[in-house]
Enzyme design. Structure first.
Site, PDB file in Angstrom:
ATOM      1  N   ASP A   1       0.828  -1.203   0.000  1.00 44.82           N
ATOM      2  CA  ASP A   1       0.000   0.000   0.000  1.00 44.82           C
ATOM      3  C   ASP A   1       0.863   1.255   0.000  1.00 44.82           C
ATOM      4  O   ASP A   1       0.621   2.203  -0.756  1.00 44.82           O
ATOM      5  CB  ASP A   1      -0.924  -0.025   1.215  1.00 44.82           C
ATOM      6  CG  ASP A   1      -1.721   1.258   1.370  1.00 44.82           C
ATOM      7  OD1 ASP A   1      -2.613   1.517   0.546  1.00 44.82           O
ATOM      8  OD2 ASP A   1      -1.437   2.019   2.314  1.00 44.82           O
TER       9      ASP A   1
ATOM     10  N   GLU B   1      -2.057  -5.318  -3.581  1.00 42.99           N
ATOM     11  CA  GLU B   1      -1.088  -4.588  -2.757  1.00 42.99           C
ATOM     12  C   GLU B   1      -0.033  -5.534  -2.193  1.00 42.99           C
ATOM     13  O   GLU B   1       1.158  -5.180  -2.122  1.00 42.99           O
ATOM     14  CB  GLU B   1      -1.807  -3.861  -1.627  1.00 42.99           C
ATOM     15  CG  GLU B   1      -2.663  -2.700  -2.116  1.00 42.99           C
ATOM     16  CD  GLU B   1      -3.381  -1.991  -0.988  1.00 42.99           C
ATOM     17  OE1 GLU B   1      -3.690  -0.794  -1.153  1.00 42.99           O
ATOM     18  OE2 GLU B   1      -3.644  -2.621   0.065  1.00 42.99           O
TER      19      GLU B   1
END
Length: 225
Positions: A45, A117
């Site tokens: 992320d 992610e």
């Protein structure tokens, strides 16, 4: 069987892991136990936000901070990540606990987004920032190229729906007109039927959702919105 699926996934994402366990971990939802992808997701992320932010900073040299932040938020939100996951057909590759498997976790946007992610985090750990940047930029290239500083925060489907509702008209109707290609590399042709237009708008994409959004954007343009 999973090994074959993992091989195909690596071809689709454009990166082959030297240590296959890293990919396996990136695809492991927390429902499988303590060895899951949450830490990789956290790392990915942060890296994704940086790489997309850097790409936007380079593309829009005169943009203000607020404009860049808004565009980045559109690019890294869960819905966009889930679209990318579906384009790569990540769903069948996910390792899920029994409960998540029964409830259709391999189709859930949040789980798909987290897996993308986590894969980014895994690539970074194995190959470093340059390789990771190259892969993420390739995945996002067409999306970032399509952006403008006046790109609205709401996607085209939402805006078209609100436009039709504001005029007491039936909601748009999206129909898959054609599906081409093998199961792992399909191309969808979608028609957007709008009561205020005499003919439907057609669009093609590697994801049904992306094709729907493209057809909605074309319909909005014809409606003068």
């Amino acid at each position: 069987m999973k090994d074959i699926i993992f091989e195909r996934l690596q071809s689709r994402i454009g990166y082959r892991f030297e240590q296959a366990e890293r990919l396996r971990l990136a695809l492991s939802h927390r429902s499988v136990g303590a060895q899951n992808n949450e830490r990789l997701e956290f790392l990915g992320d942060s890296i994704l936000n940086f790489i997309v932010g850097e790409a936007l900073f380079t593309k829009f040299t005169d943009a203000r901070e607020g404009q860049l932040s808004r565009l980045r938020a559109q690019m890294v939100k869960g819905e966009t990540l889930a679209e990318i996951a579906r384009e790569f057909d990540i769903g069948p590759c996910l390792l899920l606990g029994e409960g998540e498997m029964k409830s259709g976790g391999h189709r859930r946007d949040s789980i798909l987004a987290d897996a993308v992610e986590a894969i980014i985090g895994a690539i970074y750990i194995e190959a470093g920032m340059e390789t990771c940047r190259e892969r993420v930029q390739a995945w996002y290239q067409t999306r970032i190229e399509a952006l403008g500083l006046d790109t609205p925060a709401k996607d085209a489907k939402t805006r078209l729906q609100e436009y039709m509702q504001s005029r007491q008209q039936p909601l748009p109707d999206y129909r898959v007109a054609e599906v081409e290609g093998e199961a792992h590399a399909q191309v969808f042709t979608v028609e957007c039927h709008v009561s205020l237009l005499d003919t439907p708008e057609r669009a093609r994409a590697s994801s049904r959702r992306v094709a729907e959004k493209k057809s909605a954007a074309q319909a909005l343009k014809r409606l003068g919105v």
